[in-house]
Design a protein around this motif. Structure first.
Motif, mmCIF file in Angstrom:
data_model
loop_
_atom_site.group_PDB
_atom_site.id
_atom_site.type_symbol
_atom_site.label_atom_id
_atom_site.label_comp_id
_atom_site.label_asym_id
_atom_site.label_seq_id
_atom_site.Cartn_x
_atom_site.Cartn_y
_atom_site.Cartn_z
ATOM 1 N N TRP A 133 0.804 -1.217 0.000
ATOM 2 C CA TRP A 133 0.000 0.000 0.000
ATOM 3 C C TRP A 133 0.841 1.273 0.000
ATOM 4 O O TRP A 133 0.312 2.372 -0.107
ATOM 5 C CB TRP A 133 -0.964 -0.008 1.174
ATOM 6 C CG TRP A 133 -2.143 -0.909 0.911
ATOM 7 C CD1 TRP A 133 -2.322 -1.721 -0.166
ATOM 8 C CD2 TRP A 133 -3.303 -1.089 1.734
ATOM 9 N NE1 TRP A 133 -3.507 -2.400 -0.079
ATOM 10 C CE2 TRP A 133 -4.137 -2.031 1.082
ATOM 11 C CE3 TRP A 133 -3.719 -0.563 2.940
ATOM 12 C CZ2 TRP A 133 -5.358 -2.446 1.612
ATOM 13 C CZ3 TRP A 133 -4.937 -0.975 3.469
ATOM 14 C CH2 TRP A 133 -5.740 -1.906 2.812
ATOM 15 N N MET A 134 2.152 1.108 0.115
ATOM 16 C CA MET A 134 3.051 2.243 -0.087
ATOM 17 C C MET A 134 3.777 2.126 -1.428
ATOM 18 O O MET A 134 4.395 3.077 -1.887
ATOM 19 C CB MET A 134 4.090 2.319 1.032
ATOM 20 C CG MET A 134 3.536 2.667 2.386
ATOM 21 S SD MET A 134 4.847 2.687 3.623
ATOM 22 C CE MET A 134 3.911 3.080 5.108
ATOM 23 N N GLY A 135 3.713 0.944 -2.013
ATOM 24 C CA GLY A 135 4.413 0.709 -3.274
ATOM 25 C C GLY A 135 3.617 -0.184 -4.204
ATOM 26 O O GLY A 135 2.803 0.283 -4.981
ATOM 27 N N GLY A 136 3.827 -1.497 -4.110
ATOM 28 C CA GLY A 136 3.128 -2.421 -4.990
ATOM 29 C C GLY A 136 3.338 -3.856 -4.550
ATOM 30 O O GLY A 136 3.955 -4.125 -3.510
ATOM 31 N N THR A 137 2.838 -4.787 -5.339
ATOM 32 C CA THR A 137 2.932 -6.203 -5.000
ATOM 33 C C THR A 137 4.378 -6.662 -4.893
ATOM 34 O O THR A 137 4.704 -7.529 -4.076
ATOM 35 C CB THR A 137 2.189 -7.050 -6.052
ATOM 36 O OG1 THR A 137 0.873 -6.541 -6.242
ATOM 37 C CG2 THR A 137 2.103 -8.503 -5.608
ATOM 38 N N ALA A 138 5.259 -6.083 -5.712
ATOM 39 C CA ALA A 138 6.683 -6.439 -5.640
ATOM 40 C C ALA A 138 7.246 -6.118 -4.263
ATOM 41 O O ALA A 138 8.021 -6.903 -3.694
ATOM 42 C CB ALA A 138 7.459 -5.683 -6.712
ATOM 43 N N ASN A 139 6.859 -4.972 -3.719
ATOM 44 C CA ASN A 139 7.311 -4.597 -2.382
ATOM 45 C C ASN A 139 6.730 -5.536 -1.329
ATOM 46 O O ASN A 139 7.384 -5.871 -0.342
ATOM 47 C CB ASN A 139 6.891 -3.160 -2.070
ATOM 48 C CG ASN A 139 7.416 -2.164 -3.086
ATOM 49 O OD1 ASN A 139 6.708 -1.813 -4.026
ATOM 50 N ND2 ASN A 139 8.640 -1.720 -2.935
ATOM 51 N N MET A 140 5.488 -5.967 -1.538
ATOM 52 C CA MET A 140 4.857 -6.914 -0.613
ATOM 53 C C MET A 140 5.647 -8.213 -0.545
ATOM 54 O O MET A 140 5.901 -8.741 0.552
ATOM 55 C CB MET A 140 3.420 -7.203 -1.045
ATOM 56 C CG MET A 140 2.715 -8.231 -0.175
ATOM 57 S SD MET A 140 1.129 -8.775 -0.854
ATOM 58 C CE MET A 140 0.057 -7.540 -0.151
ATOM 59 N N ILE A 141 6.050 -8.722 -1.692
ATOM 60 C CA ILE A 141 6.823 -9.962 -1.722
ATOM 61 C C ILE A 141 8.165 -9.781 -1.025
ATOM 62 O O ILE A 141 8.600 -10.620 -0.230
ATOM 63 C CB ILE A 141 7.038 -10.432 -3.173
ATOM 64 C CG1 ILE A 141 5.710 -10.835 -3.803
ATOM 65 C CG2 ILE A 141 8.010 -11.603 -3.222
ATOM 66 C CD1 ILE A 141 5.818 -11.192 -5.261
ATOM 67 N N ALA A 142 8.841 -8.660 -1.318
ATOM 68 C CA ALA A 142 10.149 -8.399 -0.730
ATOM 69 C C ALA A 142 10.067 -8.321 0.791
ATOM 70 O O ALA A 142 10.865 -8.933 1.512
ATOM 71 C CB ALA A 142 10.720 -7.099 -1.294
ATOM 72 N N ILE A 143 9.087 -7.574 1.290
ATOM 73 C CA ILE A 143 8.953 -7.397 2.733
ATOM 74 C C ILE A 143 8.462 -8.672 3.392
ATOM 75 O O ILE A 143 8.914 -9.044 4.479
ATOM 76 C CB ILE A 143 8.014 -6.209 3.034
ATOM 77 C CG1 ILE A 143 8.651 -4.917 2.531
ATOM 78 C CG2 ILE A 143 7.727 -6.109 4.528
ATOM 79 C CD1 ILE A 143 7.704 -3.783 2.380
ATOM 80 N N GLY A 144 7.527 -9.358 2.728
ATOM 81 C CA GLY A 144 7.054 -10.630 3.257
ATOM 82 C C GLY A 144 8.187 -11.626 3.417
ATOM 83 O O GLY A 144 8.270 -12.351 4.421
ATOM 84 N N SER A 145 9.091 -11.661 2.446
ATOM 85 C CA SER A 145 10.250 -12.558 2.534
ATOM 86 C C SER A 145 11.201 -12.119 3.639
ATOM 87 O O SER A 145 11.709 -12.942 4.403
ATOM 88 C CB SER A 145 10.997 -12.577 1.190
ATOM 89 O OG SER A 145 10.165 -13.058 0.155
ATOM 90 N N ALA A 146 11.425 -10.807 3.736
ATOM 91 C CA ALA A 146 12.339 -10.277 4.747
ATOM 92 C C ALA A 146 11.826 -10.501 6.164
ATOM 93 O O ALA A 146 12.605 -10.764 7.085
ATOM 94 C CB ALA A 146 12.580 -8.789 4.508
ATOM 95 N N LEU A 147 10.506 -10.406 6.350
ATOM 96 C CA LEU A 147 9.921 -10.542 7.684
ATOM 97 C C LEU A 147 9.511 -11.974 8.002
ATOM 98 O O LEU A 147 9.006 -12.242 9.091
ATOM 99 C CB LEU A 147 8.702 -9.618 7.819
ATOM 100 C CG LEU A 147 8.973 -8.113 7.675
ATOM 101 C CD1 LEU A 147 7.670 -7.327 7.833
ATOM 102 C CD2 LEU A 147 9.999 -7.630 8.695
ATOM 103 N N GLY A 148 9.707 -12.882 7.053
ATOM 104 C CA GLY A 148 9.390 -14.287 7.295
ATOM 105 C C GLY A 148 7.912 -14.598 7.344
ATOM 106 O O GLY A 148 7.461 -15.442 8.132
ATOM 107 N N VAL A 149 7.123 -13.922 6.494
ATOM 108 C CA VAL A 149 5.674 -14.171 6.448
ATOM 109 C C VAL A 149 5.408 -15.545 5.833
ATOM 110 O O VAL A 149 5.933 -15.868 4.771
ATOM 111 C CB VAL A 149 4.956 -13.083 5.622
ATOM 112 C CG1 VAL A 149 3.461 -13.375 5.547
ATOM 113 C CG2 VAL A 149 5.197 -11.708 6.228
#
Length: 376
Positions: A133-149
């Protein structure tokens, strides 16, 4: 049942290509309401749930290998498109609106996490959603991977992203005819005529796919080498940050004008979505309503702050609406909304949405870590 890693990755690539072509080559109205990434994820998850993909070491290995290599490559290409020079030419009203949108979204996530008392996994999932919601789906994947979702929690976040995003787009388009009334309420001047000359150079010239693929894979390899030797937070977070920095640096060079980065990055994005979906098997959908409600409250908070900010700073409806959708809707939606006000303003929506590729990663990581800290 698919047991071969080659057939597994080919099947996912075929699935991503099929829905991408279906969207582009047909006039199906459903894609106006449900993004193609949702279909890719849903069908990949469906195949995994009914046992199409075998759970063996070979498939697990190719899943991890593809994900860890594609993620930084995609981020690098996305950020090559960021154009700081043109972005800061947007003027005070649009820049204030954009900052207000980012901060109000971040506050909405923190407030909702506090009220709902998120656990660690929900906090991580909403951190990934904040990146979207600050960027796009690509950012969601990146952050999800970084945070261990986990794959299931990521799926819930993707559903929230789709449902609430659709409602938000419909609302902002509905409000377009009422712009003059809103502008009288905020006592603002319409700023639309000032930006007809603003443009983005990222889609000009011949497409140089092989050069961009080579650079993207090089950036991916470099990011992983750095992460292996210098771990900032965790290895995946380090990879995400290094790839993002490389993309930002590249955006200051002639690489920014090389056409084709968007298409390659989107192809990587679709394959990543399919990969994540192939590991998601939902036990139930009972938590979806909770996630959707939380997402809706975030949007209400965001909208309230945007209206208050518009009144204080005398911002027009065009500025706050496009800034809002540039964050929540991204490149696919913001230009459409801008065009409903004036077709010459499509590039304004594009520029603001592309900036989200940068803000979404760093902002989403910040929000996600705050939510996780609150959950402990």
């Amino acid at each position: 049942m698919i047991t071969s890693s080659l057939v597994y990755i080919y099947s996912l690539a075929f699935l991503a290509a099929f829905f991408n072509l279906l969207e582009k080559k047909t006039s199906l109205k459903i894609f106006k309401f449900i993004p193609v990434v949702v279909f890719i994820y849903a069908f990949s998850m469906l195949f995994a749930s009914i046992g199409v993909f075998d759970k063996n070491e070979e498939i697990d290995s190719i899943y991890k290998l593809a994900k860890i290599n594609l993620l930084p490559a995609m981020l690098f290409l996305m950020l090559l498109q960021v154009d700081f020079t043109h972005f800061f030419k947007l003027g005070k009203s649009l820049l204030i609106s954009y900052v207000l949108a980012v901060l109000s979204i971040a506050f909405g996530f923190v407030f909702v996490a506090f009220v709902f008392n998120f656990d660690t996994q929900s906090s991580a999932a909403f951190g990934a959603l904040a990146g979207s919601w600050m960027g796009g789906t690509a950012n969601m994947i990146a952050i999800g991977s970084a945070l261990g979702v986990g794959e299931e929690a990521f799926g819930y976040a993707l559903v929230v992203d789709s449902v609430n995003y659709t409602l938000w787009v419909m609302l902002l388009l509905f409000l377009v005819p009422f712009a003059s009334y809103f502008n009288k309420f905020t006592k603002s001047d319409e700023v639309m005529d000032k930006f007809s000359g603003v443009a983005c150079a990222c889609d000009m010239g011949a497409k140089k796919y092989w050069l961009l693929i080579l650079l993207a894979l090089g950036a991916s390899a470099f990011s992983q080498i750095i992460a292996h030797n210098i771990e900032l937070l965790n290895q995946t977070t380090t990879i995400v940050l290094v790839a993002s920095i490389l993309g930002i640096l590249g955006s200051f060079t002639k690489l920014k004008t090389v056409n084709g980065s968007s298409e390659i990055a989107n192809s990587m994005l679709y394959l990543l979505i399919a990969l994540i979906g192939s590991k998601a098997v939902f036990d139930s959908f009972s938590d979806v309503s909770f996630y959707v409600l939380a997402g809706f409250i975030i949007l209400v908070i965001h909208a309230t702050i945007m209206v208050i900010g518009a009144k204080i700073f005398k911002l027009d409806l065009f500025s706050i609406a496009v800034a809002s959708l540039a964050n929540i809707g991204g490149v696919a939606a913001a230009p459409i909304l801008a065009a409903t006000y004036n077709k010459s303003l499509v590039s304004v929506g594009v520029l603001m949405a592309i900036m989200g590729y940068l803000i979404g990663t760093f902002g989403g990581l910040a929000v996600g870590n705050i939510l996780i800290f609150m959950a402990k």
